[in-house]
Design an enzyme around this catalytic site. Sequence first.
Site, PDB file in Angstrom:
ATOM      1  N   PRO B 207       0.836  -1.200   0.000  1.00 19.66           N
ATOM      2  CG  PRO B 207      -0.543  -1.459   1.849  1.00 19.66           C
ATOM      3  CD  PRO B 207       0.609  -2.057   1.146  1.00 19.66           C
ATOM      4  CG  LEU B 208       1.350   5.293  -2.729  1.00 20.93           C
ATOM      5  CD1 LEU B 208       2.303   4.464  -3.574  1.00 20.93           C
ATOM      6  CD2 LEU B 208       0.493   6.181  -3.614  1.00 20.93           C
ATOM      7  CB  CYS B 209      -0.702   4.932   3.309  1.00 22.34           C
ATOM      8  SG  CYS B 209      -1.410   3.349   3.738  1.00 22.34           S
ATOM      9  CB  THR B 210       2.722   0.595   3.910  1.00 22.31           C
ATOM     10  OG1 THR B 210       1.452   0.208   4.400  1.00 22.31           O
ATOM     11  CG2 THR B 210       3.800  -0.123   4.678  1.00 22.31           C
ATOM     12  CG  ASN B 213       2.611   8.251   5.260  1.00 23.07           C
ATOM     13  OD1 ASN B 213       3.324   9.140   4.817  1.00 23.07           O
ATOM     14  ND2 ASN B 213       1.357   8.076   4.892  1.00 23.07           N
TER      15      ASN B 213
END
EC number: 6.2.1.64
Lengths: 538, 442
Positions: B207-210, B213
């Site tokens: 996932p992009l957020c992982t 961030n």
Amino acid sequence: MASPSPKSPEQSERTRKYDRQLRLWGDHGQAALEGAHVCLINATGLGTEILKSLVLPGIGAFTIIDSKKISDDDIGANFFLDSESVGKSRAEIATQVLLELNSDVRGDYVDEGPEQILSNSPDFFNNFTVVITTALPEKSLIRLSKILWDLDIPLIVCRSLGFIAYMRVQTREHTVIETHPDNETPDLRLDNPFETLKNHFDSINLDELDLKDHTHVPYVVILYKYLEKWISENGDVPKNYKEKQQLRDMIRSGIRKDEHNNPIDEENFEEAIKAVNTSVGRYEVPPSVMEVLNDDCCINLTAKSKPFWIIAKAVKDFMENDGSNSLPLKGAVPDMTADTEKYISLQQVYHKQAAADAEAVWRRTVHLLRQIGRPSDAITEKDVKLFCRHASNIYIQRGSCIADEYDPKTVDASEMTQSLENPESMMVYYVVLRGIEKFQVEYNSYPGEFDDHVEPDIVKLKACISKLLMEWGCGPLAKDDYVHEFCRYGGSELHSVSAFLGGLAAQETIKFITNQCKPIHNTFIYDAVTSNSASFFI
Amino acid sequence: MGSDYAHRKWCHLRKVLERSGPFCRPDFEPSPNTLQFLSENCKLLVIGAGGLGCELLKDLALMGFGQIHLIDMDTIELSNLNRQFLFRQKDIGASKAEIAAKFINTRIPGCHVIPHFCKIQDKDEAFYRQFHIVISGLDSIVARRWINGMLISLLNYEDGELDQSSVIPMIDGGTEGFKGNARVILPGLTACIECTLDLYPPQVTYPLCTIANTPRLPEHCIEYVKVMQWPKENPFDCPIDGDDPQHINWIYEKSNERAVQFSIQGLTYRLVQGVVKNIIPAVASTNAVIAASCSTEVFKLATSCCSSLNNYMVLNDLDGIYTYTYEAEKKEDCLACSQIPREIQISNSTLKLKDLLAILCERVDLQMKNPGITANVNGKNKTLYMQTVASIEEKTRENLNRSLVELGLRNGSEIMVADSTTPNTVVMKLKFSTSTTDIDML
Ligand SMILES: [Zn+2]
């Protein structure tokens, strides 16, 4: 930018060439392969197929033993003989052509039959890592099997006949540290956390966390908190489905709610609920590992003990003294929903303890080496670390001597007899193949080798099989169609069947050389007609 | 010497082809003509001259086949040499198909391999129609699906009855590390690649957020550099080329910086290469076993000497040697081999075209790559979206944010989908769930 940018390592040509396999057995596996020297008896189509899949990945060296001159029918079944080489030494040409595959590999040959070598220079085999045979007659096989059994060198016997292939491995004792299991359960120790882990868990209070932190606590922490609560209320870990379900409900009740009192989406809690099934039980050393640690070879070390047993004993001593009856910690933490800081700090706790455990085992190993009068550098710290990381999956295999299988006085026919009672069992192929070996001794040819002998050979082969079954105290074999089918083959070698077994036999050889993955135990049969295979222990 | 020599050379094959046995297929007739058919008439197509392809050529040539076409668009690299045994150091950079063909033709006189140094998509129906059997040794699922679709498009149906003579069997092999599989596909008759698409798990994505961030693994750091940092800094003014060591070095150094920043351990050069190039581990032995199994099946089909594998075999030699055969089932509404349009459930009447495209890409039984959609709206064929042609993409882009209803699609509407996974357009039927239709009527 002043960042201390790490320079990319120089990639050697060897690393690049072997990249795809280094990802499977690592640099240490490759080093073992490059240090190995295998011997192939008989450069048949099957034989060269086996060597091909060893030369390509870069085995150190091979030696071919074969007294045959190349015939026309060799050309039709063997890719590593060219059509111009008819009449020349099969060992010589096969060696030459195989060496073209990989300049890192050394190869030589002996243009003599195995019988001669076994008679004239029985020491010849002393220094091989593994010996492989194809189409080896019964008499030589029995002699070779005894020699290698005494030398403790693995022997792989292969046959390819028509649509059927057979492989038998002989090894006294084979130990594996890296078994490469498909699914590994994480080693979390939640029921009885070590001190630093307990301190880490205690430093976190779920109720005091703001929402962002609450949704980013690793599930391991959540699971521990609720398990601890469960144990304090019930005295022990949840044992059955019902109790585990109750623990799951407890965890679910800890999920934060929104302003409408609906539970919000907390993936880490979902992960904790999912992990209840595998990660809340009492810590237990796997029974298969206990068996290794309680083995005589482990308990009674001698000056000649293999490194595997010395480290195993060190692990046992560690467990009984410093490790509160647990194996050294694996130290790996699976990925999970968490923010970086919380995940890494948890990972560090496990890492550090694993390093401390391995260090303790290393100290005990050095101590043991001194006790049995071996130099302290006989085992490296790296070896010990590797062992500790894989301690919960170590494996030992003890085999049987092929010669015993051929001696009516020592053969244990119970496995054969039992299997034959099952009409589906592929044991029938083993029986017919053994009958064919008897046939070869008596008539000096394969049954059905000559076009005008097929029918009479069926009768003769049946007689050979009956004799064999009588030796085993077995009734007659009511499977005439199999006997007929093998006489149809007439000793022919189908290349695609040989190539199938060739690849598998090469991989079994690599397992013995690298001590990675479990080899077959100890007999394998493949039937290309049905595409089925089976393994037996004989 | 010619025929006499051939006679002696093939004495192994002759025994199983000129003698009958109790396990032969009932229609098998022992005859010397069979061997002649294999060497002179039976036309094979081998797709892929890589790890499996090299083995397949050797095996088929030594099983008596003499007419083999070989197609591969790749050139030889150093990392091929640990298993692709028809290639040598000096061949690096040359066409795999051409070098492999030359090698076999020299080593095995009487075998004629004809190389095609191109993509499978460059060849048309007439090319594929000439073969008796197609054997695929590919590492690409998209290419596998494409050739599967091609062979299905060659089938003739008369009054709904399949004309058996239009069936070109496909033998497919695949390997990954110590695992592999071999299967026999009779297009239109048994399970095809699309029938069992769920056997190929979609590639692991983070996932992009992982990765942006909360990175935890070295892989997260590499992905970050790959998808965020590279496009932003564009260090070499071009997209990432996994084969360019300068590119890999840059990604290695940047992801290492990020790993150090987050105290993430275990980042190695090998891992960086693996993630960037999506490398599948490979070893000579597994390729040998799977190719051999495929070749045995080709031999069985071509000679009728015994029944074919029905229809799927898996191999795993990590723990002893494990093989398992089973019958993969043909899907009633298979996108490729059934005559029935696949129904796509639409649960929300406000679903936008871009959401539909996402469904086509994400569903495990569809796994499309770059779908383009046309539909018959009010009696007219209309292109709703097409990604692969830039000018049409530009014109149809605004449709992406329109809902299906706005675009004139209704419950029961048929859409024609084009995608790189298939040579043909695929017809799908939209099925709006009842509640949606109700709302529509209100
Ligand atoms: Zn299908």
